[in-house]
Design an enzyme around this catalytic site. Sequence first.
Site, PDB file in Angstrom:
ATOM      1  N   HIS A   1      46.525  41.145  28.657  1.00  0.00           N
ATOM      2  CA  HIS A   1      46.194  41.506  30.048  1.00  0.00           C
ATOM      3  C   HIS A   1      45.924  42.996  30.217  1.00  0.00           C
ATOM      4  CE1 HIS A   1      47.115  37.628  32.100  1.00  0.00           C
ATOM      5  NE2 HIS A   1      47.702  37.416  30.942  1.00  0.00           N
TER       6      HIS A   1
ATOM      7  N   ASP B   1      43.240  50.705  33.137  1.00  0.00           N
ATOM      8  CA  ASP B   1      43.778  49.434  33.627  1.00  0.00           C
ATOM      9  C   ASP B   1      43.064  48.296  32.910  1.00  0.00           C
ATOM     10  OD1 ASP B   1      45.307  47.777  35.286  1.00  0.00           O
ATOM     11  OD2 ASP B   1      44.837  48.961  37.071  1.00  0.00           O
TER      12      ASP B   1
HETATM   13  P1  ADQ Z   1      49.237  44.917  36.983  1.00  0.00           P
HETATM   14  O1  ADQ Z   1      49.316  46.179  36.219  1.00  0.00           O
HETATM   15  O2  ADQ Z   1      50.461  44.496  37.699  1.00  0.00           O
HETATM   16  O3  ADQ Z   1      48.728  43.702  36.086  1.00  0.00           O
HETATM   17  P2  ADQ Z   1      47.034  44.332  38.950  1.00  0.00           P
HETATM   18  O4  ADQ Z   1      45.957  43.664  38.218  1.00  0.00           O
HETATM   19  O5  ADQ Z   1      46.551  45.245  40.012  1.00  0.00           O
HETATM   20  O6  ADQ Z   1      48.010  45.170  38.037  1.00  0.00           O
HETATM   21  O7  ADQ Z   1      47.913  43.199  39.634  1.00  0.00           O
HETATM   22  C1  ADQ Z   1      48.954  43.515  40.504  1.00  0.00           C
HETATM   23  C2  ADQ Z   1      49.238  42.331  41.433  1.00  0.00           C
HETATM   24  O8  ADQ Z   1      50.434  42.624  42.151  1.00  0.00           O
HETATM   25  C3  ADQ Z   1      48.134  42.154  42.460  1.00  0.00           C
HETATM   26  O9  ADQ Z   1      47.986  40.780  42.710  1.00  0.00           O
HETATM   27  C4  ADQ Z   1      48.664  42.903  43.687  1.00  0.00           C
HETATM   28  O10 ADQ Z   1      48.244  42.381  44.926  1.00  0.00           O
HETATM   29  C5  ADQ Z   1      50.161  42.736  43.527  1.00  0.00           C
HETATM   30  N1  ADQ Z   1      50.851  43.927  44.070  1.00  0.00           N
HETATM   31  C6  ADQ Z   1      50.742  45.202  43.646  1.00  0.00           C
HETATM   32  N2  ADQ Z   1      51.514  46.012  44.411  1.00  0.00           N
HETATM   33  C7  ADQ Z   1      52.108  45.240  45.319  1.00  0.00           C
HETATM   34  C8  ADQ Z   1      53.005  45.488  46.404  1.00  0.00           C
HETATM   35  N3  ADQ Z   1      53.447  46.713  46.699  1.00  0.00           N
HETATM   36  N4  ADQ Z   1      53.412  44.434  47.134  1.00  0.00           N
HETATM   37  C9  ADQ Z   1      52.969  43.191  46.846  1.00  0.00           C
HETATM   38  N5  ADQ Z   1      52.127  42.888  45.853  1.00  0.00           N
HETATM   39  C10 ADQ Z   1      51.695  43.897  45.098  1.00  0.00           C
HETATM   40  C11 ADQ Z   1      48.413  43.524  34.687  1.00  0.00           C
HETATM   41  C12 ADQ Z   1      47.417  44.528  34.108  1.00  0.00           C
HETATM   42  C13 ADQ Z   1      46.142  44.521  34.950  1.00  0.00           C
HETATM   43  C14 ADQ Z   1      45.568  43.098  35.015  1.00  0.00           C
HETATM   44  C15 ADQ Z   1      46.642  42.098  35.427  1.00  0.00           C
HETATM   45  C16 ADQ Z   1      46.154  40.639  35.322  1.00  0.00           C
HETATM   46  O11 ADQ Z   1      47.975  45.845  34.072  1.00  0.00           O
HETATM   47  O12 ADQ Z   1      45.173  45.401  34.400  1.00  0.00           O
HETATM   48  O13 ADQ Z   1      44.527  43.059  35.972  1.00  0.00           O
HETATM   49  O14 ADQ Z   1      47.802  42.214  34.605  1.00  0.00           O
HETATM   50  O15 ADQ Z   1      45.636  40.364  34.055  1.00  0.00           O
END
Ligand code: ADQ
Length: 492
Positions: A191, A399
């Site tokens: 991921h 990311d």
């Molecule tokens: P993350 O690094 O966690 O994921 P991201 O892809 O942005 O990053 O996903 C975060 C999820 O958590 C999103 O669905 C977002 O809405 C939710 N989220 C973030 N902050 C929040 C908050 N304060 N309150 C509620 N919800 C929140 C890892 C990798 C990424 C990759 C994903 C999926 O680092 O690059 O996109 O896995 O493969």
Amino acid sequence: MLQRSSETQTAGGSSASEPLGGVKKHPGQNAEPRRLVVVSNRLGNIRDLSQAGGLAVGVADALADRGGLWLGASAEHRDTAAGDEPLIHLERLGRIETAALSLPREAYSLYYNGYANSTLWPLFHYRLDLVDHRSEFLHAYRHINARFAEALARLLTGKDDLIWIHDYHLIPLAAELRRLGIGNRIGFFLHIPFPPPDLFVATPDHEELIDDLLRYDVLGFQTETDLANFRRSVRATNSITFDINGTAEANGRTIVSRSFPIGIDVGAFARMAREASQDVQIDTMRRQILGLKQIIGVDRLDYSKGLPGRMQAFARLLERHPEHQRAATYLQIASPTREEVGAYAEIRAQLEATAGSVNGKYADLAWTPIRYIHRAVPRTRLAGLLRASQVGLVTPLRDGMNLVAKEFIAAQDPADPGVLVLSRFAGAAEELAEALIVNPYSIDDVADAIAKALTMPLEERVERHGALLTRISRNDAAEWCRSFLAALAGES
Ligand code: ADQ
């Protein structure tokens, strides 16, 4: 020891034939698909998919279609000797069975906070300066992966089960399973980014990690850049070359390596965004009365997300484009994460200091430039907040994909959409060219892009958003799952 909880086996009242909430069938699937076994460090909450992120929804969808098992570490760990037999707690909901593996507390912490998040996470995010490399971390990482393998070997029903392993916590799992004589097809999806070979070989364990990865049948990455970095790292480490189709022969098997960009359930997120809660509506009305536009950022509070630079860029906007003073406000929601790891406490202090100094310089009685919320927000409210914002700021330094970028697009009103400002170093930038693409290391570049977004004419906003929405709808969570599983089953 296996522990089946009879009360939780039927929890939720679903019978075996009932689909889970929000889970739909896909046309054209085999009548008898092979059983799917998913392994990730943590289990997603299959009881409440409205709270789940992209990974959990996509995986639960595939599991509900085929029936299957999801194995992950239990939230509860045990203070036992490391050699004790692992405890597995099974639950069933509809066609999905979950297996929560209870692991020794200390070894789990060295594996999770140590090797996974103090060694691999910074390394894979190009942050060699933050890598903490210790032999006890690596030892615990291998030990916990071996425990996962023992548990999984007992839960398999036959050699036709397809095994799909997720993320950097579990790289050695296939090697451990092969050691136990498991010959099933095993896939791995990373991921997070894969670093270029010059950085990758800086870890003393790089040869072992490559050997481990070459025990899988299918290796999936978020982007073409990650895929190319992986292939070059393999070549640099042990001279194995992937051919033009992305396949290589190693350890007596044909390994497929490809990119499978992860997506979201666009329709479900858009629905949530339209049903904004009352407090979001009141906040939106208040801003409309004051004539304030909202810029939003939503992230885990992680140093890879570029948060201090983003706040500095907002301050630069106010300095270079003073017409936005008292006309725009920046809402940053940053949920706490991995607080036991030192680098995370530092980033929190840095962010709070930056928010404080910008507000100290610019705020007046009627206007707070930066509103900073340090907690997780329910997804329904988050979707409403994204829809109520005119600019989405997604500026990670690195990311894998970044699902917030896709959630921002899905949440918008297509007739009057907001504008996405997106880092070129987010995996999502490979797909989302119609966003305003920025270099997060250039504060001026980000500040100017925010100014452009705040003043973009409606026609251009609608055009860019339409193209982005089409793309994320095509490459959604279901498509990500379908294409990975087709490769894993050897069908593509
Ligand atoms: P993350 O690094 O966690 O994921 P991201 O892809 O942005 O990053 O996903 C975060 C999820 O958590 C999103 O669905 C977002 O809405 C939710 N989220 C973030 N902050 C929040 C908050 N304060 N309150 C509620 N919800 C929140 C890892 C990798 C990424 C990759 C994903 C999926 O680092 O690059 O996109 O896995 O493969």
